[in-house]
Write a protein that holds these residues in place. Structure first.
Motif, short mmCIF file in Angstrom:
data_model
loop_
_atom_site.label_atom_id
_atom_site.label_comp_id
_atom_site.label_asym_id
_atom_site.label_seq_id
_atom_site.Cartn_x
_atom_site.Cartn_y
_atom_site.Cartn_z
N ARG A 211 0.95 -1.31 -0.17
CA ARG A 211 0.28 -0.48 -0.24
C ARG A 211 0.77 1.13 -0.04
O ARG A 211 0.49 1.92 -0.89
CB ARG A 211 -0.88 0.08 1.36
CG ARG A 211 -2.06 -0.90 0.99
CD ARG A 211 -3.15 -0.58 2.16
NE ARG A 211 -3.71 0.30 2.37
CZ ARG A 211 -5.02 0.19 1.17
NH1 ARG A 211 -5.84 -0.80 0.68
NH2 ARG A 211 -5.42 1.43 1.10
N GLU A 212 2.01 1.29 0.83
CA GLU A 212 2.61 2.36 0.50
C GLU A 212 3.72 2.48 -0.21
O GLU A 212 3.51 3.82 -1.26
CB GLU A 212 4.01 2.16 2.02
CG GLU A 212 2.82 2.67 3.45
CD GLU A 212 2.65 3.99 3.47
OE1 GLU A 212 3.11 4.91 3.16
OE2 GLU A 212 1.59 3.79 4.06
N GLN A 213 3.53 1.83 -1.74
CA GLN A 213 4.28 1.76 -2.94
C GLN A 213 3.48 2.34 -3.30
O GLN A 213 3.74 3.19 -3.87
CB GLN A 213 5.62 0.16 -3.51
CG GLN A 213 6.38 0.06 -2.77
CD GLN A 213 6.42 -1.14 -2.89
OE1 GLN A 213 6.15 -1.67 -2.53
NE2 GLN A 213 8.12 -0.97 -3.45
N GLY A 216 2.62 5.84 -3.14
CA GLY A 216 4.33 6.88 -3.18
C GLY A 216 4.23 6.99 -4.99
O GLY A 216 4.92 7.66 -4.95
N ASP A 233 -6.87 7.26 1.86
CA ASP A 233 -5.73 6.88 1.69
C ASP A 233 -5.37 8.12 1.22
O ASP A 233 -5.01 8.37 -0.63
CB ASP A 233 -4.64 5.72 2.25
CG ASP A 233 -5.78 4.94 2.50
OD1 ASP A 233 -5.71 4.51 3.46
OD2 ASP A 233 -6.72 3.79 2.18
N ARG A 235 -0.80 9.49 1.52
CA ARG A 235 0.89 9.14 1.99
C ARG A 235 1.02 9.99 2.98
O ARG A 235 0.74 10.97 3.06
CB ARG A 235 1.97 9.21 0.50
CG ARG A 235 3.30 8.46 1.31
CD ARG A 235 4.07 8.77 0.54
NE ARG A 235 5.39 7.96 0.59
CZ ARG A 235 6.89 7.70 0.11
NH1 ARG A 235 6.57 7.79 -1.17
NH2 ARG A 235 7.32 6.54 0.72
#
Length: 327
Positions: A211-213, A216, A233, A235
């Protein structure tokens, strides 16, 4: 704010099965499924993801530009869209194929089995977005790349980058047809990414990212959660979760996600923050859920405002006034 909506334009053939699909499946025979469902009715409705979203945006007072490919049978549908505020000037008419067809069976649990015939949509890959930025053209402020011919989705995403057009990615139903490299290409650089909960998991599987990628490479990721509402969502920020409108009448789930996108993007276009924009999306989605057909609802400002007040409170409804206005 000028929004161009690229994607499918289709006719929906909607059927209802008075039972549960799950009851017809035999666990040890899933490798050899051969089923036929006797349905209770057939509704033929206007649809297609791009057309549905454009219809909702038009109803909320914007003048969206619809970008897609249709057949020679589009004339009556085009009149309908124009009457509801949609600019069809960028629609390509095929000389050889008919407008796409969506065929869907819904069971009593609102589960769906569907098939989609592309037809003229295959020619969407020949549409050049450079025309949207030519001298004298009304350059869009945002391009939504929604489900379409896969080659068209990839071309239009690449052109948005080349032309400096901000874009939103909505790969949704086409994720099943796209490989990892293609999905990564479609979402990278998007200002907004739209999926439902299942599509979010599929996107992660296809891309190989966590998810963080994903966060990003996109501005914001908007995930619809069905009865649980929507999660946004970004970042470095806590997720924003907006509940769905409670106790909404359920007639047909087809097009509910498209209506949410229309409401959300209309809110963003009118300067709303993401939470009130998501509330507007949820209210419009509830309106669509209560009728049969993706474009069978009416945008009634008073009704929408009242629904927002019941679901989210009077102060929340007041924030939607710049979008709902008086029409």
């Amino acid at each position: 704010m000028r929004i161009a909506v690229t994607g499918s334009i289709a006719t929906d053939h909607l059927m209802v099965f008075p039972g549960r699909f799950a009851d017809q499946l035999i666990p040890d025979q899933l490798a050899h499924v051969s089923l036929s469902f006797l349905v209770d009715g057939l509704e033929v409705r206007r649809g297609g993801v791009a057309a549905n979203i454009a219809f909702g945006l038009g109803g909320l007072g914007l003048t969206p530009l619809l970008v897609g490919a249709v057949g020679g049978d589009f004339a009556e549908y085009e009149v309908w869209l124009k009457e509801h505020g949609v600019d069809t000037g960028a629609v390509r008419v095929s000389a050889e194929r008919q407008t796409a067809r969506f065929m869907c069976i819904t069971d009593e649990d609102a589960n769906q089995i569907a098939a989609f015939y592309a037809g003229a949509m295959q020619e969407a890959r020949d549409i050049d977005l450079a025309a949207l930025t030519a001298p004298g053209a009304d350059r869009p402020d945002l391009v939504l790349v929604s489900p379409n011919d896969p080659a068209a989705m990839l071309r239009h995403t690449a052109q948005c980058r080349e032309l400096g057009l901000p874009f939103a990615a909505d790969p949704s139903q086409q994720l099943a047809r796209l490989d990892g490299a293609e999905v990564r290409e479609l979402v990278t650089g998007a200002r907004w990414l739209f999926t439902n909960e299942y599509e979010a998991a599929l996107l992660l599987e296809r891309t190989g990212w966590d998810r963080e990628q994903v966060l990003g490479v996109v501005g914001s990721w908007v995930t619809t959660l069905g009865e649980a509402g929507v999660r946004i969502d970004r970042r470095g920020h806590d997720p924003v979760v907006v509940p769905a409108v409670p106790d909404a009448a359920v007639a047909d789930p087809t097009g509910v996600g498209d209506a949410f996108r229309a409401g959300f993007l209309a809110g963003v276009a009118r300067g709303l923050a993401v939470e009130p924009a998501a509330r507007l999306g949820c209210v419009l989605a509830a309106e669509t859920l209560g009728v049969v057909g993706s474009q069978a609802y009416e945008v009634d400002p008073g009704r929408l405002s009242a629904a927002a007040a019941r679901a989210y409170g009077a102060d929340a409804a007041e924030l939607l006034a710049p979008v709902l206005g008086d029409r």
